[in-house]
Design an enzyme around this catalytic site. Sequence first.
Site, mmCIF file in Angstrom:
data_model
loop_
_atom_site.group_PDB
_atom_site.id
_atom_site.type_symbol
_atom_site.label_atom_id
_atom_site.label_comp_id
_atom_site.label_asym_id
_atom_site.label_seq_id
_atom_site.Cartn_x
_atom_site.Cartn_y
_atom_site.Cartn_z
ATOM 1 N N GLN A 197 -99.539 57.872 17.215
ATOM 2 C CA GLN A 197 -100.562 58.372 18.147
ATOM 3 C C GLN A 197 -101.961 57.943 17.709
ATOM 4 O O GLN A 197 -102.849 57.753 18.542
ATOM 5 C CB GLN A 197 -100.510 59.908 18.235
ATOM 6 C CG GLN A 197 -99.297 60.470 18.955
ATOM 7 C CD GLN A 197 -98.158 60.757 18.007
ATOM 8 O OE1 GLN A 197 -98.027 60.121 16.962
ATOM 9 N NE2 GLN A 197 -97.310 61.701 18.362
ATOM 10 N N ASP A 238 -102.115 72.239 16.811
ATOM 11 C CA ASP A 238 -101.114 72.642 17.805
ATOM 12 C C ASP A 238 -100.973 74.151 17.868
ATOM 13 O O ASP A 238 -100.608 74.712 18.896
ATOM 14 C CB ASP A 238 -99.758 72.007 17.490
ATOM 15 C CG ASP A 238 -99.747 70.591 18.007
ATOM 16 O OD1 ASP A 238 -100.304 69.709 17.320
ATOM 17 O OD2 ASP A 238 -99.244 70.372 19.117
#
Length: 352
Positions: A197, A238
């Site tokens: 990513q 997260d």
Amino acid sequence: MSRPATIKWNDDRVMMIDQTLLPGEVKVLEISDYKLIAEAIKSLRIRGAPAIGIAGAFGIVLGSRQFGGDNISDFKEHLEKVAAFLAATRPTAVNLEWAIRRMMEKAEKFTDAGIERMQSILLDEAEAILNEDIESCKKIGAHGAAILPESGTGLTHCNAGGLATGDYGTALGVIFSAVELNKSIKMYVDETRPLLQGARLTTWELQNQGIDTTLITDNMAGHVMAQGKIDFVIVGADRIANNGDVANKIGTYSVAVLAKYHDIPFYVAAPLSTIDFESRSGEQIPIEERAPEEVTQGFGRTTAPEGTTVYSPAFDITPHNLVSALITDEGIIYPPYGNLKDKILDSKKNKS
Ligand code: MRU
């Protein structure tokens, strides 16, 4: 460079960039089935905690429109199934369950309004979640930019940019805001194994904004810190536990340990919707495990002997004592984090 929206509602459909194809191809998916939203979340076509929350919310909207009957209790039962199906896609980012819960509470509140009206109320709610997220990112950006040096080089891990949110980003939002304030910021980016990513998405976003960007593989972070090239680390999250422990992309913990050793500030940027007051510490946060092939077939070729046992946690926990500050939409939270719920409520009371 202007690019299509990460995710938006358009003409009865959800439009989202397929992030698995970036940076090679910018393709916008048009989705009108909630099961395909679930597939997109699971296979990381859309990813990043706030973005999958938004996708989950739009998934509920699509699911509500896919109901064929006219009985309200059947409709509610159907919606519960849709919600459970979407929530089961990825366990770690709390934003997904947060957004789905918010949508279901809205549906519950307007049960008497009739199915058609509820479908439209749910669309309004999903749009609100998207717009509020963009607002939150701008606020995170402004708060975070204020604590960055006038000139310096940051390191980030994974992607916490506009692609991971409604737009703008959390950790990258801070960088964009600092640059908008004419601060001279350069960035190093960890490639972020196994799904890259950092290499595929973060470098793309930073370069699109004209920011001086250097890509390194994850195992180079210690070396560049030892060389004195890094002034601060900034990452997204997260899920943040009530004691300030942070779940983020696998490898974040190693970067935090390295930052501590080299006396470099380690910042975590996230909206309050990423804080899970119910998780006392990082130990309560569920960690997603991904398929072995993501490690063994990651570069379009086989990188390990067939049948190799692979352990692939997608996230790790950075203990709160390694986090120099939490940069939120409501302001900066410094240690000691103690009990975040009380700390945030107290600071809200003091502001009002
Ligand atoms: O597996 P991913 O790509 O969804 O992981 C994303 C991250 O770890 C991000 O850093 C996090 O979600 C914050 S996004 C603003």
